[in-house]
Design a protein around this motif. Structure first.
Motif, PDB file in Angstrom:
ATOM      1  N   GLU A  25       0.998  -1.218  -0.293  1.00  0.00           N
ATOM      2  CA  GLU A  25      -0.614   0.112   0.362  1.00  0.00           C
ATOM      3  C   GLU A  25       0.952   1.376  -0.291  1.00  0.00           C
ATOM      4  OE1 GLU A  25      -2.595  -0.728   3.457  1.00  0.00           O
ATOM      5  OE2 GLU A  25      -3.866  -1.756   2.962  1.00  0.00           O
ATOM      6  N   LEU A  26       0.820   1.805  -1.499  1.00  0.00           N
ATOM      7  CA  LEU A  26       1.484   3.383  -1.007  1.00  0.00           C
ATOM      8  C   LEU A  26       0.624   4.870  -0.891  1.00  0.00           C
ATOM      9  CD1 LEU A  26       2.638   2.206  -4.418  1.00  0.00           C
ATOM     10  CD2 LEU A  26       3.841   1.819  -2.246  1.00  0.00           C
ATOM     11  N   ARG A  27      -0.737   5.258  -0.749  1.00  0.00           N
ATOM     12  CA  ARG A  27      -1.266   6.035  -0.447  1.00  0.00           C
ATOM     13  C   ARG A  27      -1.570   6.202   0.989  1.00  0.00           C
ATOM     14  NH1 ARG A  27      -3.971   7.921  -4.555  1.00  0.00           N
ATOM     15  NH2 ARG A  27      -5.416   8.670  -3.677  1.00  0.00           N
ATOM     16  N   ARG A  69       1.273 -11.097   3.877  1.00  0.00           N
ATOM     17  CA  ARG A  69       2.005  -9.854   4.728  1.00  0.00           C
ATOM     18  C   ARG A  69       1.813  -8.991   3.795  1.00  0.00           C
ATOM     19  NH1 ARG A  69       8.153 -10.912   3.126  1.00  0.00           N
ATOM     20  NH2 ARG A  69       7.056 -11.788   1.390  1.00  0.00           N
ATOM     21  N   ARG A  70       1.059  -7.309   4.521  1.00  0.00           N
ATOM     22  CA  ARG A  70       1.056  -6.145   4.349  1.00  0.00           C
ATOM     23  C   ARG A  70       1.674  -5.435   4.199  1.00  0.00           C
ATOM     24  NH1 ARG A  70      -4.087  -3.981   3.098  1.00  0.00           N
ATOM     25  NH2 ARG A  70      -5.217  -6.416   3.886  1.00  0.00           N
ATOM     26  N   ALA A  71       2.405  -4.533   3.298  1.00  0.00           N
ATOM     27  CA  ALA A  71       3.579  -3.324   3.738  1.00  0.00           C
ATOM     28  C   ALA A  71       3.052  -1.962   3.586  1.00  0.00           C
ATOM     29  CB  ALA A  71       4.730  -3.802   3.193  1.00  0.00           C
ATOM     30  N   ARG A  72       3.319  -1.651   4.722  1.00  0.00           N
ATOM     31  CA  ARG A  72       2.344   0.215   3.801  1.00  0.00           C
ATOM     32  C   ARG A  72       2.917   1.493   4.443  1.00  0.00           C
ATOM     33  NH1 ARG A  72      -2.359  -1.060   8.724  1.00  0.00           N
ATOM     34  NH2 ARG A  72      -4.110  -1.620   6.530  1.00  0.00           N
ATOM     35  N   ILE A  73       3.008   2.450   2.897  1.00  0.00           N
ATOM     36  CA  ILE A  73       4.309   3.180   3.264  1.00  0.00           C
ATOM     37  C   ILE A  73       3.966   4.495   3.682  1.00  0.00           C
ATOM     38  CG2 ILE A  73       5.713   4.266   1.649  1.00  0.00           C
ATOM     39  CD1 ILE A  73       6.940   2.180  -0.318  1.00  0.00           C
ATOM     40  N   VAL A  74       4.164   5.205   4.263  1.00  0.00           N
ATOM     41  CA  VAL A  74       2.880   5.985   5.050  1.00  0.00           C
ATOM     42  C   VAL A  74       4.067   7.290   5.114  1.00  0.00           C
ATOM     43  CG1 VAL A  74       1.469   5.109   5.945  1.00  0.00           C
ATOM     44  CG2 VAL A  74       3.684   5.244   7.357  1.00  0.00           C
ATOM     45  N   TRP A 102       5.094  -1.222   8.154  1.00  0.00           N
ATOM     46  CA  TRP A 102       4.920   0.316   7.934  1.00  0.00           C
ATOM     47  C   TRP A 102       6.384   0.519   7.570  1.00  0.00           C
ATOM     48  CZ3 TRP A 102       0.064   2.411   8.496  1.00  0.00           C
ATOM     49  CH2 TRP A 102      -0.801   1.642   9.209  1.00  0.00           C
ATOM     50  N   LEU A 103       6.848   1.234   6.456  1.00  0.00           N
ATOM     51  CA  LEU A 103       7.662   2.332   6.135  1.00  0.00           C
ATOM     52  C   LEU A 103       7.454   3.547   6.242  1.00  0.00           C
ATOM     53  CD1 LEU A 103      10.625   2.307   5.172  1.00  0.00           C
ATOM     54  CD2 LEU A 103      10.137   1.013   3.161  1.00  0.00           C
ATOM     55  N   PRO A 104       8.072   4.379   7.475  1.00  0.00           N
ATOM     56  CA  PRO A 104       8.169   5.881   6.356  1.00  0.00           C
ATOM     57  C   PRO A 104       8.547   6.238   5.347  1.00  0.00           C
ATOM     58  CG  PRO A 104       8.546   5.601   9.403  1.00  0.00           C
ATOM     59  CD  PRO A 104       9.061   4.397   8.394  1.00  0.00           C
ATOM     60  N   ARG A 105       7.659   7.224   4.651  1.00  0.00           N
ATOM     61  CA  ARG A 105       8.421   7.488   3.237  1.00  0.00           C
ATOM     62  C   ARG A 105       9.601   8.173   2.992  1.00  0.00           C
ATOM     63  NH1 ARG A 105       4.564   6.881  -0.554  1.00  0.00           N
ATOM     64  NH2 ARG A 105       2.911   7.281   1.068  1.00  0.00           N
ATOM     65  N   HIS A 106      10.033   9.248   4.372  1.00  0.00           N
ATOM     66  CA  HIS A 106      11.196   9.523   4.846  1.00  0.00           C
ATOM     67  C   HIS A 106      11.918   8.454   4.268  1.00  0.00           C
ATOM     68  CE1 HIS A 106      10.621   8.686   8.717  1.00  0.00           C
ATOM     69  NE2 HIS A 106      11.896   9.184   9.062  1.00  0.00           N
ATOM     70  N   ARG A 107      12.262   7.262   4.755  1.00  0.00           N
ATOM     71  CA  ARG A 107      12.931   6.212   4.946  1.00  0.00           C
ATOM     72  C   ARG A 107      13.410   5.448   3.382  1.00  0.00           C
ATOM     73  NH1 ARG A 107      12.611   2.858  10.432  1.00  0.00           N
ATOM     74  NH2 ARG A 107      14.758   1.300   9.316  1.00  0.00           N
ATOM     75  N   ALA A 155      10.521  -5.129  -5.223  1.00  0.00           N
ATOM     76  CA  ALA A 155       9.626  -4.342  -4.512  1.00  0.00           C
ATOM     77  C   ALA A 155       9.102  -4.690  -3.422  1.00  0.00           C
ATOM     78  CB  ALA A 155       9.085  -3.255  -5.409  1.00  0.00           C
ATOM     79  N   PHE A 156       8.267  -5.029  -2.968  1.00  0.00           N
ATOM     80  CA  PHE A 156       7.805  -5.822  -1.993  1.00  0.00           C
ATOM     81  C   PHE A 156       8.849  -5.848  -1.232  1.00  0.00           C
ATOM     82  CE2 PHE A 156       5.859  -8.247   1.736  1.00  0.00           C
ATOM     83  CZ  PHE A 156       4.746  -7.677   1.601  1.00  0.00           C
ATOM     84  N   GLU A 157       9.758  -6.714  -1.248  1.00  0.00           N
ATOM     85  CA  GLU A 157      10.690  -7.302  -0.544  1.00  0.00           C
ATOM     86  C   GLU A 157      11.790  -6.480   0.230  1.00  0.00           C
ATOM     87  OE1 GLU A 157      10.240  -9.676   0.941  1.00  0.00           O
ATOM     88  OE2 GLU A 157       8.855 -11.439   0.214  1.00  0.00           O
ATOM     89  N   ALA A 158      11.575  -5.883  -0.798  1.00  0.00           N
ATOM     90  CA  ALA A 158      13.024  -4.361  -0.411  1.00  0.00           C
ATOM     91  C   ALA A 158      12.141  -2.974   0.235  1.00  0.00           C
ATOM     92  CB  ALA A 158      13.402  -3.965  -1.990  1.00  0.00           C
ATOM     93  N   VAL A 159      10.791  -3.062   0.696  1.00  0.00           N
ATOM     94  CA  VAL A 159       9.990  -2.334   1.027  1.00  0.00           C
ATOM     95  C   VAL A 159      10.202  -3.549   2.749  1.00  0.00           C
ATOM     96  CG1 VAL A 159       8.166  -1.627   2.055  1.00  0.00           C
ATOM     97  CG2 VAL A 159       8.583  -0.936  -0.609  1.00  0.00           C
ATOM     98  N   TRP A 160       9.483  -4.591   2.652  1.00  0.00           N
ATOM     99  CA  TRP A 160       9.287  -4.933   3.697  1.00  0.00           C
ATOM    100  C   TRP A 160      10.665  -5.418   4.819  1.00  0.00           C
ATOM    101  CZ3 TRP A 160       5.248  -6.956   5.279  1.00  0.00           C
ATOM    102  CH2 TRP A 160       5.467  -7.772   6.961  1.00  0.00           C
ATOM    103  N   GLY A 161      11.896  -5.393   4.225  1.00  0.00           N
ATOM    104  CA  GLY A 161      13.010  -5.439   4.978  1.00  0.00           C
ATOM    105  C   GLY A 161      13.485  -4.118   5.678  1.00  0.00           C
ATOM    106  N   ARG A 162      12.625  -3.035   5.123  1.00  0.00           N
ATOM    107  CA  ARG A 162      13.699  -1.623   5.318  1.00  0.00           C
ATOM    108  C   ARG A 162      11.570  -1.165   6.538  1.00  0.00           C
ATOM    109  NH1 ARG A 162      15.528   2.915   1.781  1.00  0.00           N
ATOM    110  NH2 ARG A 162      17.311   1.644   0.988  1.00  0.00           N
ATOM    111  N   ALA A 163      10.904  -2.266   6.854  1.00  0.00           N
ATOM    112  CA  ALA A 163       9.389  -1.800   7.102  1.00  0.00           C
ATOM    113  C   ALA A 163       9.942  -2.421   8.535  1.00  0.00           C
ATOM    114  CB  ALA A 163       8.346  -2.286   6.539  1.00  0.00           C
TER     115      ALA A 163
END
Length: 172
Positions: A25-27, A69-74, A102-107, A155-163
């Motif tokens: 989720e990106l919004r 699994r769900r990752a949210r960029i916020v 959750w992954l803060p957008r600034h990260r 892309a998902f795994e890259a986000v997941w790894g930082r989230a």
């Protein structure tokens, strides 16, 4: 862009999965529904019929071994909608058996992610979720392109790894 991803259509896709379902989720805001409106008015999280359907539907698949699994960029500070999602996550997503990060957008610097939300089921089916600029549903596209699925999973795994796991994430 296709039709909305109805409950029945989603249930069919998730039921066909044998191993995994991932959702990015990106919004910062989506369609405002009654639960969100009630939360804004009262500050209380109250599950509704859609939430109960989600918990039952996803829960059945998690019980049979599908990892969801769900990752949210916020953006931070969180929008009102994202704050509501954060507060609802234990009662809905975690209750269904999902793992949420959750992954803060600034990260996100250096990450390459598609511009649209998506689901990938068993590394075989990609479902793009499309929304209008104000967060209203605009439809879905189902795609089975191995190349696109691979890119979305990377892309998902890259986000997941930082989230940050929901249990550890404290919104700014």
């Amino acid at each position: 862009m296709g039709t909305p991803l109805t409950n029945d259509r989603f249930d069919d896709l998730l039921s066909a999965a044998n191993r995994s379902a991932v959702h990015l989720e990106l919004r910062d805001a989506y369609m405002a529904d009654d639960s969100f409106t009630r939360w804004r008015e009262t500050g209380s999280v109250v599950r509704d019929a859609d939430d109960e359907w989600w918990i039952s539907t996803v829960g059945k698949q998690v019980e049979r071994g599908v990892v969801v699994r769900r990752a949210r960029i916020v953006s931070e500070p969180l929008s009102a909608y994202s704050r509501w999602l954060w507060e609802c996550t234990p009662a809905v997503n975690l209750a269904a058996g999902e793992t949420v990060r959750w992954l803060p957008r600034h990260r996100t610097a250096g990450l390459l992610v598609p511009p649209s939300d998506f689901w990938v089921f068993d590394s075989e089916v990609l479902v793009w979720n499309h929304f209008s600029g104000d967060g209203e549903w605009a439809g879905v596209e189902v795609n089975r392109s191995r190349e696109l699925i691979k890119l979305c999973l990377e892309a998902f795994e890259a986000v997941w790894g930082r989230a940050i796991d929901h249990q550890e994430y404290r919104p700014a």
